[in-house]
Motif scaffolding. Structure first.
Motif, PDB file in Angstrom:
ATOM      1  N   PRO A  40     -18.524  -2.477  22.762  1.00 25.34           N
ATOM      2  CA  PRO A  40     -17.590  -1.695  23.593  1.00 25.34           C
ATOM      3  C   PRO A  40     -16.744  -0.733  22.762  1.00 25.34           C
ATOM      4  O   PRO A  40     -16.308  -1.055  21.660  1.00 25.34           O
ATOM      5  N   MET A  41     -16.525   0.443  23.305  1.00 25.47           N
ATOM      6  CA  MET A  41     -15.706   1.448  22.625  1.00 25.47           C
ATOM      7  C   MET A  41     -14.291   0.933  22.404  1.00 25.47           C
ATOM      8  O   MET A  41     -13.645   1.260  21.404  1.00 25.47           O
ATOM      9  N   GLU A  42     -13.798   0.116  23.348  1.00 26.65           N
ATOM     10  CA  GLU A  42     -12.448  -0.440  23.205  1.00 26.65           C
ATOM     11  C   GLU A  42     -12.342  -1.312  21.959  1.00 26.65           C
ATOM     12  O   GLU A  42     -11.317  -1.315  21.269  1.00 26.65           O
ATOM     13  N   GLU A  43     -13.409  -2.048  21.667  1.00 25.68           N
ATOM     14  CA  GLU A  43     -13.391  -2.902  20.475  1.00 25.68           C
ATOM     15  C   GLU A  43     -13.413  -2.071  19.207  1.00 25.68           C
ATOM     16  O   GLU A  43     -12.782  -2.424  18.206  1.00 25.68           O
ATOM     17  N   ALA A  45     -12.098   0.930  18.918  1.00 17.94           N
ATOM     18  CA  ALA A  45     -10.751   1.485  18.789  1.00 17.94           C
ATOM     19  C   ALA A  45      -9.803   0.442  18.212  1.00 17.94           C
ATOM     20  O   ALA A  45      -8.997   0.732  17.316  1.00 17.94           O
ATOM     21  N   ARG A  46      -9.897  -0.784  18.720  1.00 22.31           N
ATOM     22  CA  ARG A  46      -9.024  -1.858  18.237  1.00 22.31           C
ATOM     23  C   ARG A  46      -9.260  -2.136  16.756  1.00 22.31           C
ATOM     24  O   ARG A  46      -8.319  -2.303  15.977  1.00 22.31           O
ATOM     25  N   GLY A  51      -5.600   3.891  19.398  1.00 19.73           N
ATOM     26  CA  GLY A  51      -5.684   3.704  20.833  1.00 19.73           C
ATOM     27  C   GLY A  51      -7.010   4.205  21.370  1.00 19.73           C
ATOM     28  O   GLY A  51      -7.665   5.062  20.766  1.00 19.73           O
ATOM     29  N   VAL A  52      -7.396   3.693  22.535  1.00 23.31           N
ATOM     30  CA  VAL A  52      -8.651   4.122  23.146  1.00 23.31           C
ATOM     31  C   VAL A  52      -8.611   5.621  23.452  1.00 23.31           C
ATOM     32  O   VAL A  52      -9.605   6.331  23.301  1.00 23.31           O
ATOM     33  N   LEU A  55      -9.494   7.534  20.399  1.00 25.69           N
ATOM     34  CA  LEU A  55     -10.931   7.479  20.133  1.00 25.69           C
ATOM     35  C   LEU A  55     -11.672   8.498  20.997  1.00 25.69           C
ATOM     36  O   LEU A  55     -12.512   9.254  20.502  1.00 25.69           O
ATOM     37  N   TYR A  56     -11.351   8.532  22.290  1.00 21.77           N
ATOM     38  CA  TYR A  56     -12.079   9.427  23.193  1.00 21.77           C
ATOM     39  C   TYR A  56     -11.710  10.893  22.972  1.00 21.77           C
ATOM     40  O   TYR A  56     -12.509  11.779  23.297  1.00 21.77           O
ATOM     41  N   ARG A  62     -20.181   7.953  23.717  1.00 19.90           N
ATOM     42  CA  ARG A  62     -20.805   7.116  22.694  1.00 19.90           C
ATOM     43  C   ARG A  62     -21.765   7.925  21.819  1.00 19.90           C
ATOM     44  O   ARG A  62     -21.836   7.720  20.606  1.00 19.90           O
TER      45      ARG A  62
END
Length: 232
Positions: A40-43, A45-46, A51-52, A55-56, A62
């Motif tokens: 996951p993109m959230e992972e 970023a973490r 922050g998400v 990243l975006y 992706r």
């Protein structure tokens, strides 16, 4: 009245943005190897400490992130190729070192979940093409030098080396095996990959005989590798 143009000089924000981008790429590379390219993109970023939204902003989807990771990986490959050629006086040793580095980089790993248009865009990228050409040129020089010294068989070209490495690289790294497997089965896949790599290197040499890592792979091991979805 003359309009005065004010040129903004790069400040801390630009440096922070560059640092964030590097952290995201490194976090993505690590997680792709450990969990696979569908993490996951959230992972990501973490793990990168951003922050998400950040990243975006850097990577809208992706494919863009995978492209950045792949470009960075090809850049590393070109650098490793140049360093191996410069630091190793023996061309066969330099070639082995370079091929081992390429194997450990897992060049095709990140693109496994990339869309077809994304893969085409990546492969058509002038930057990727330049890095790939640079690395293959080094392979060609090392092969020819080693052939002149009689340590690499005379009936192969750099393309043979690239194809052989691609075949070996199809073995899944242990990090991408099912997480419920016991450690011994993860170790088996890694051992099989490195034994195959050593056999490949020996196949290039005029006088093979390099000791193989690990132990002989028995018939029951083949079934274990099949359960792991290791392609062969």
């Amino acid at each position: 009245m003359r309009t005065r143009t004010v040129t903004m000089q790069p400040g801390p924000l630009r440096a922070d943005a560059r640092r964030n981008r590097e952290q995201i790429i490194e976090a993505a590379r690590t997680l792709f190897l450990r969990l696979g390219p569908d993490v996951p993109m959230e992972e990501i970023a973490r793990s990168a400490g951003v922050g998400v939204g950040t990243l975006y902003r850097r990577f809208p989807d992706r494919d863009e992130l995978i492209k950045a990771v792949s470009l960075d990986t090809f850049s590393r490959l070109a650098e490793l190729a140049t360093r191996a050629e410069r630091e190793e006086p023996d061309p066969a040793t330099a070639l082995t070192r370079l091929l081992h580095s390429a194997l450990e980089l897992h060049l095709g790993l990140a693109t496994a979940s990339m869309s077809a248009p994304g893969k085409r865009a990546l492969m058509d990228s002038p930057e990727v093409s330049a890095y790939r050409t640079e690395a293959i040129a080094v392979v060609g020089r090392l092969v020819r030098r080693a052939q002149q010294e009689g340590t690499i068989r005379p009936d192969i070209g750099p393309g043979d080396v690239a194809v052989a490495l691609a075949v070996v690289s199809r073995f899944l790294p242990p990090a991408l095996l099912p997480t419920d497997l016991p450690p011994t089965e993860n170790d088996l896949a890694d051992m099989a990959r490195h034994r195959l790599f050593t056999l490949m290197i020996d196949g290039l040499r005029t006088t093979p005989g390099t000791p193989l890592p690990g132990r002989p792979i028995e018939d029951q091991d083949v079934e274990t590798l099949r359960r792991q979805r290791t392609p062969f």
